[in-house]
Write a protein that holds these residues in place. Structure first.
Motif, PDB file in Angstrom:
ATOM      1  N   CYS A  53       0.836  -1.200   0.000  1.00 30.36           N
ATOM      2  CA  CYS A  53       0.000   0.000   0.000  1.00 30.36           C
ATOM      3  C   CYS A  53       0.871   1.250   0.000  1.00 30.36           C
ATOM      4  O   CYS A  53       1.781   1.378   0.830  1.00 30.36           O
ATOM      5  N   GLU A  54       0.561   2.153  -0.884  1.00 33.89           N
ATOM      6  CA  GLU A  54       1.293   3.419  -0.980  1.00 33.89           C
ATOM      7  C   GLU A  54       0.332   4.590  -0.880  1.00 33.89           C
ATOM      8  O   GLU A  54      -0.800   4.529  -1.357  1.00 33.89           O
ATOM      9  N   ARG A  55       0.813   5.620  -0.251  1.00 37.05           N
ATOM     10  CA  ARG A  55       0.067   6.882  -0.173  1.00 37.05           C
ATOM     11  C   ARG A  55       1.039   8.026  -0.421  1.00 37.05           C
ATOM     12  O   ARG A  55       2.020   8.184   0.313  1.00 37.05           O
ATOM     13  N   GLY A  56       0.814   8.780  -1.458  1.00 37.94           N
ATOM     14  CA  GLY A  56       1.683   9.906  -1.768  1.00 37.94           C
ATOM     15  C   GLY A  56       3.122   9.510  -1.999  1.00 37.94           C
ATOM     16  O   GLY A  56       4.033  10.247  -1.599  1.00 37.94           O
ATOM     17  N   GLY A  57       3.341   8.342  -2.617  1.00 34.78           N
ATOM     18  CA  GLY A  57       4.691   7.879  -2.888  1.00 34.78           C
ATOM     19  C   GLY A  57       5.386   7.236  -1.711  1.00 34.78           C
ATOM     20  O   GLY A  57       6.541   6.822  -1.808  1.00 34.78           O
ATOM     21  N   ARG A  58       4.697   7.092  -0.595  1.00 36.62           N
ATOM     22  CA  ARG A  58       5.254   6.499   0.621  1.00 36.62           C
ATOM     23  C   ARG A  58       4.619   5.131   0.852  1.00 36.62           C
ATOM     24  O   ARG A  58       3.404   4.980   0.744  1.00 36.62           O
ATOM     25  N   THR A  59       5.444   4.131   1.153  1.00 39.49           N
ATOM     26  CA  THR A  59       4.914   2.811   1.488  1.00 39.49           C
ATOM     27  C   THR A  59       4.410   2.854   2.930  1.00 39.49           C
ATOM     28  O   THR A  59       5.178   3.078   3.858  1.00 39.49           O
ATOM     29  N   VAL A  60       3.100   2.611   3.090  1.00 40.67           N
ATOM     30  CA  VAL A  60       2.502   2.725   4.425  1.00 40.67           C
ATOM     31  C   VAL A  60       2.078   1.377   5.000  1.00 40.67           C
ATOM     32  O   VAL A  60       1.828   1.273   6.205  1.00 40.67           O
ATOM     33  N   ALA A  61       1.994   0.349   4.145  1.00 39.32           N
ATOM     34  CA  ALA A  61       1.624  -0.978   4.660  1.00 39.32           C
ATOM     35  C   ALA A  61       2.070  -2.047   3.669  1.00 39.32           C
ATOM     36  O   ALA A  61       2.134  -1.806   2.461  1.00 39.32           O
ATOM     37  N   MET A  62       2.390  -3.226   4.195  1.00 38.72           N
ATOM     38  CA  MET A  62       2.715  -4.394   3.389  1.00 38.72           C
ATOM     39  C   MET A  62       2.212  -5.629   4.134  1.00 38.72           C
ATOM     40  O   MET A  62       2.162  -5.647   5.364  1.00 38.72           O
ATOM     41  N   ALA A  63       1.853  -6.661   3.368  1.00 34.65           N
ATOM     42  CA  ALA A  63       1.373  -7.888   3.995  1.00 34.65           C
ATOM     43  C   ALA A  63       1.612  -9.058   3.054  1.00 34.65           C
ATOM     44  O   ALA A  63       1.650  -8.895   1.830  1.00 34.65           O
ATOM     45  N   LEU A  64       1.764 -10.228   3.643  1.00 34.85           N
ATOM     46  CA  LEU A  64       1.787 -11.477   2.898  1.00 34.85           C
ATOM     47  C   LEU A  64       0.495 -12.212   3.196  1.00 34.85           C
ATOM     48  O   LEU A  64       0.152 -12.421   4.366  1.00 34.85           O
ATOM     49  N   LEU A  65      -0.222 -12.579   2.142  1.00 36.30           N
ATOM     50  CA  LEU A  65      -1.562 -13.128   2.272  1.00 36.30           C
ATOM     51  C   LEU A  65      -1.681 -14.458   1.549  1.00 36.30           C
ATOM     52  O   LEU A  65      -0.944 -14.739   0.595  1.00 36.30           O
ATOM     53  N   ALA A  66      -2.640 -15.256   1.998  1.00 37.07           N
ATOM     54  CA  ALA A  66      -2.904 -16.551   1.362  1.00 37.07           C
ATOM     55  C   ALA A  66      -4.410 -16.793   1.354  1.00 37.07           C
ATOM     56  O   ALA A  66      -5.122 -16.370   2.270  1.00 37.07           O
ATOM     57  N   PRO A  67      -4.924 -17.453   0.316  1.00 27.45           N
ATOM     58  CA  PRO A  67      -6.355 -17.790   0.299  1.00 27.45           C
ATOM     59  C   PRO A  67      -6.667 -18.839   1.358  1.00 27.45           C
ATOM     60  O   PRO A  67      -5.890 -19.762   1.573  1.00 27.45           O
ATOM     61  N   ARG A  68      -7.821 -18.691   2.005  1.00 21.30           N
ATOM     62  CA  ARG A  68      -8.215 -19.607   3.075  1.00 21.30           C
ATOM     63  C   ARG A  68      -9.579 -20.233   2.796  1.00 21.30           C
ATOM     64  O   ARG A  68     -10.376 -20.413   3.688  1.00 21.30           O
ATOM     65  N   LEU A  83       4.038 -14.689  14.437  1.00 22.34           N
ATOM     66  CA  LEU A  83       3.413 -13.383  14.286  1.00 22.34           C
ATOM     67  C   LEU A  83       2.689 -13.227  12.954  1.00 22.34           C
ATOM     68  O   LEU A  83       3.014 -13.886  11.967  1.00 22.34           O
ATOM     69  N   CYS A  84       1.750 -12.296  12.945  1.00 29.82           N
ATOM     70  CA  CYS A  84       1.056 -11.919  11.715  1.00 29.82           C
ATOM     71  C   CYS A  84       2.023 -11.201  10.778  1.00 29.82           C
ATOM     72  O   CYS A  84       2.727 -10.271  11.189  1.00 29.82           O
ATOM     73  N   MET A  85       2.037 -11.606   9.521  1.00 26.55           N
ATOM     74  CA  MET A  85       2.943 -10.977   8.555  1.00 26.55           C
ATOM     75  C   MET A  85       2.256  -9.782   7.897  1.00 26.55           C
ATOM     76  O   MET A  85       1.911  -9.780   6.715  1.00 26.55           O
ATOM     77  N   TRP A  86       2.055  -8.790   8.720  1.00 26.19           N
ATOM     78  CA  TRP A  86       1.456  -7.509   8.350  1.00 26.19           C
ATOM     79  C   TRP A  86       2.318  -6.408   8.933  1.00 26.19           C
ATOM     80  O   TRP A  86       2.703  -6.456  10.104  1.00 26.19           O
ATOM     81  N   LEU A  87       2.616  -5.391   8.142  1.00 28.15           N
ATOM     82  CA  LEU A  87       3.372  -4.234   8.593  1.00 28.15           C
ATOM     83  C   LEU A  87       2.636  -2.974   8.160  1.00 28.15           C
ATOM     84  O   LEU A  87       2.164  -2.887   7.024  1.00 28.15           O
ATOM     85  N   SER A  88       2.532  -2.004   9.045  1.00 28.88           N
ATOM     86  CA  SER A  88       1.970  -0.709   8.666  1.00 28.88           C
ATOM     87  C   SER A  88       2.570   0.371   9.557  1.00 28.88           C
ATOM     88  O   SER A  88       2.937   0.112  10.703  1.00 28.88           O
ATOM     89  N   VAL A  89       2.675   1.566   9.015  1.00 30.74           N
ATOM     90  CA  VAL A  89       3.250   2.668   9.790  1.00 30.74           C
ATOM     91  C   VAL A  89       2.286   3.028  10.920  1.00 30.74           C
ATOM     92  O   VAL A  89       1.061   2.928  10.767  1.00 30.74           O
ATOM     93  N   PRO A  90       2.805   3.437  12.065  1.00 30.07           N
ATOM     94  CA  PRO A  90       1.948   3.660  13.241  1.00 30.07           C
ATOM     95  C   PRO A  90       0.879   4.732  13.042  1.00 30.07           C
ATOM     96  O   PRO A  90      -0.166   4.685  13.686  1.00 30.07           O
ATOM     97  N   ASP A  91       1.117   5.704  12.172  1.00 32.81           N
ATOM     98  CA  ASP A  91       0.162   6.809  12.032  1.00 32.81           C
ATOM     99  C   ASP A  91      -0.916   6.544  10.980  1.00 32.81           C
ATOM    100  O   ASP A  91      -1.711   7.428  10.668  1.00 32.81           O
ATOM    101  N   GLU A  92      -0.984   5.335  10.455  1.00 35.00           N
ATOM    102  CA  GLU A  92      -1.974   5.002   9.434  1.00 35.00           C
ATOM    103  C   GLU A  92      -3.105   4.201  10.074  1.00 35.00           C
ATOM    104  O   GLU A  92      -2.893   3.108  10.587  1.00 35.00           O
ATOM    105  N   PRO A  93      -4.349   4.704  10.074  1.00 39.07           N
ATOM    106  CA  PRO A  93      -5.472   3.964  10.672  1.00 39.07           C
ATOM    107  C   PRO A  93      -5.652   2.598  10.012  1.00 39.07           C
ATOM    108  O   PRO A  93      -5.523   2.462   8.789  1.00 39.07           O
TER     109      PRO A  93
END
Length: 337
Positions: A53-68, A83-93
């Motif tokens: 996920c990008e906002r204004g040219g900045r990467t704000v979140a990334m995740a690895l996903l699989a169909p369930r 752990l959950c393989m999800w990353l997001s910047v702290p200031d992003e809801p």
């Protein structure tokens, strides 16, 4: 805000920004690419997606996903990843991120799940019209502050007396104990092979779930530990009774924490002795001297964890639904099961 999806087989080309996002958010060694890439190599099915996920040219979140299953996507969660393989910047809801990702996923999914989230890294979000959280497991940590002597004095009298009694008995029987720490990349193949032999001789060997040097688990732990050791952030602890290997820990480190990934011990040792407890009494003293802030277990809390710490927290899952009605129906169904 724009989500881009790519096959997880392309993960290697996105490692720099994955690690940059990890460092800017949770800074967990378990979400470092040195841990994540071998998971994909050895446990991926080829159906996983890397979401960016990008906002204004900045990467704000990334995740690895699989169909369930039909209509469901979730974080890629092999058993070897606590752990959950999800990353997001702290200031992003979180909710808008999940909403955008759910709509970007193929196949008109009805539910997106993030599994095994740690409130120590990401506070548990409130429930919403389309969002629900569920308890996962209680897990434990040790804060490595205040000095080992004060920490050890705060342990229960039973633990301290029991280990002292064991050491006295070993001394009377002429059994010398030894803690061996290995942290060189070239030592990891032998370390994982030793670990596999120790674990395979116990109940996990009987169930067919033990690590072995030649199975997928063994290959993962070897590759992952070699990668961490190349930068001085991996360690294997062995504990010996004389020339007999009786316990092992596999560990990785982050900027300020160490994680005990796996523990095995010789289940045929006389029941008067607790090799893993004796090993930890010595290894934990060394960790306090290192200046790290915390030690994480990440497994389900067991009685023996509570001998070492009273710091316990509840990990959680997040379900995010396409429509509020689905959330209501799912919650109602779960309450009746």
């Amino acid at each position: 805000m724009t989500w881009t999806l790519t096959p997880a087989g392309n993960y290697a080309s996105h490692i720099p920004r994955w690690n940059e996002l990890n460092a800017a958010s949770v800074a967990s060694p378990l979400l470092d690419a040195a841990f994540v890439a071998p998971l994909l190599d050895h446990f991926g099915t080829g159906r996983e997606l890397l979401a960016i996920c990008e906002r204004g040219g900045r990467t704000v979140a990334m995740a690895l996903l699989a169909p369930r299953g039909k209509g469901v996507w979730a974080s890629f969660q092999p058993a070897q990843q606590p752990l959950c393989m999800w990353l997001s910047v702290p200031d992003e809801p979180l909710a808008p991120l999940l909403d955008g990702l759910l709509r970007a996923l193929p196949g008109l999914p009805l539910l997106l799940g993030l599994t095994q989230c740690d409130p120590q890294l990401a506070p548990r979000p409130s429930a919403g019209a389309r969002q629900r959280t569920l308890d996962y497991i209680d897990t434990a940590r040790i804060t490595l502050g205040g000095g080992y002597d004060a920490y050890w004095e705060a342990r229960g009298k039973n633990l301290r007396a029991n280990l002292k009694k064991q050491r006295n008995r070993l001394e009377r029987e002429g059994v010398a104990t030894r803690l061996q720490l290995s942290g060189a990349p070239e030592e990891m193949a032998a370390a994982v092979a030793d670990y596999g032999r120790l674990e395979s001789a116990g109940w996990k060997g009987g169930e067919g779930t033990a690590v072995h040097a030649d199975n997928a688990q063994g290959r993962f732990y070897r590759a992952m530990l070699e990668a961490f050791c190349r930068r001085g952030a991996g360690c294997v602890a062995r504990y010996w009774f004389g020339d007999r290997l009786v316990a092992m820990d596999l560990c990785v480190e982050g900027p300020d924490s160490v994680v005990v990934l796996k523990t095995a011990y010789d289940e045929s040792v006389d029941k008067h002795f607790s090799p893993a407890l004796l090993m930890r009494e010595e290894s934990f003293r060394l960790l306090f001297e290192r200046g790290l802030q915390s030690l994480e277990f990440y497994g389900k809390v067991m009685p023996w964890h509570l001998q070492w710490t009273d710091e316990v927290r509840t990990m959680y899952h997040i379900n995010y639904y396409r429509w509020p009605l689905l959330r209501q129906l799912h919650a109602k169904r779960s309450s009746t099961e």
